[in-house]
Design an enzyme around this catalytic site. Structure first.
Site, PDB file in Angstrom:
ATOM      1  CB  SER A 141      -0.984   0.508   1.499  1.00  0.00           C
ATOM      2  OG  SER A 141      -1.625   1.433   1.433  1.00  0.00           O
ATOM      3  CE1 TYR A 154      -4.108  -1.776   4.734  1.00  0.00           C
ATOM      4  CE2 TYR A 154      -3.555   0.146   4.133  1.00  0.00           C
ATOM      5  CZ  TYR A 154      -3.865  -1.275   3.649  1.00  0.00           C
ATOM      6  OH  TYR A 154      -3.877  -1.481   1.843  1.00  0.00           O
TER       7      TYR A 154
END
Length: 249
Positions: A141, A154
């Site tokens: 990401s 995350y």
């Protein structure tokens, strides 16, 4: 891609589903791995109905034995595996700064986003080596490239996926395996659209500055397709940013 045999985790929806369809459209045989049996069964039937080759395999990517069995089933069904695309994962509501994040949420996030990626690689890479080499594409990401995302669990997991990707690329290069990561920005998956904020000035400002910051699942699927193909044979150990420039300017 007509001679490729791809294993795709998280294939029931979002980027994984889009990738399965794109890979199949290009002639690859695909093993669809997910916990959602109905989703992958339906997708496998759709691919077969359009002349493709697909097998659905229910799996828990966070469980070592489940992944071992799933990869074995995929190899037995398709004959071999030479592409792995790790799509299972995602951010969670409630993820926040380390001084406030719920520890159970932290553990679940790392278990899925990092351990799930590791276990898929743990069992699929030997199969890829046995097939004579191939490619691994991991989903990271933009959060793994830039420390401005508020979800620290995350962010930590996706940053670790980048480091793991580089280590795998170095470890298995001599065995003919390339490993890269895609660092996606905001992708309009069903989950993201369901959870998106109402908007506001901050969102409008970001869109104005980064007009390509949002994409669709097929945009990432196309990048994965390229990284899995021979056209990208000079690329390994890289974290490919696909976030409309958000990590660059």
């Amino acid at each position: 891609m007509s001679r490729r045999h791809a294993l795709i985790t998280g294939a029931a929806g979002g980027i994984g589903r889009a990738a399965a369809l794109r890979f199949a459209q290009e002639g690859a045989a695909v093993a669809l791995l997910d916990q959602k049996a109905d989703g992958i069964d339906h997708l496998a039937r759709e691919i077969v109905a359009n002349g493709g080759r697909a097998v659905a395999v229910v799996v828990d990517v966070t469980n070592d034995e489940s992944m071992r069995i799933a990869v074995g089933h995929a190899v037995a069904s398709l004959g071999q595996i030479d592409v792995l695309f790790n799509c299972a994962g995602g951010s969670r509501k409630g993820d926040t700064a380390v001084d406030r994040v719920d520890l159970a949420l932290w553990e679940r996030t790392l278990q899925l986003d990092l351990n799930g990626t590791m276990l898929s690689c743990r069992h699929a890479i030997p199969a890829i080596v046995a097939a004579g080499g191939g490619t691994v594409v991991n989903m990271s990401s933009g959060a793994g490239l830039k420390g401005t995302f508020g979800g620290h669990a995350y962010t930590a997991a996706k940053g670790a996926v980048i480091a793991l990707t580089r280590a795998l690329a170095a470890q298995y290069a001599q065995q003919g395996v390339r490993v890269n990561a895609i660092c996606a920005g905001r992708i309009r998956t069903e989950r993201i659209l369901q959870n998106q904020d109402a908007g506001g000035a901050a969102s409008e400002e970001l869109v104005a500055r980064y007009p390509f910051r949002e994409g669709d699942p097929v945009d990432i699927a196309n990048i994965a397709l390229f990284l899995a193909s021979d056209e990208s044979r000079m690329i390994t150990g890289e974290a490919i940013a696909a976030n409309g420039g958000f990590s660059a300017y």
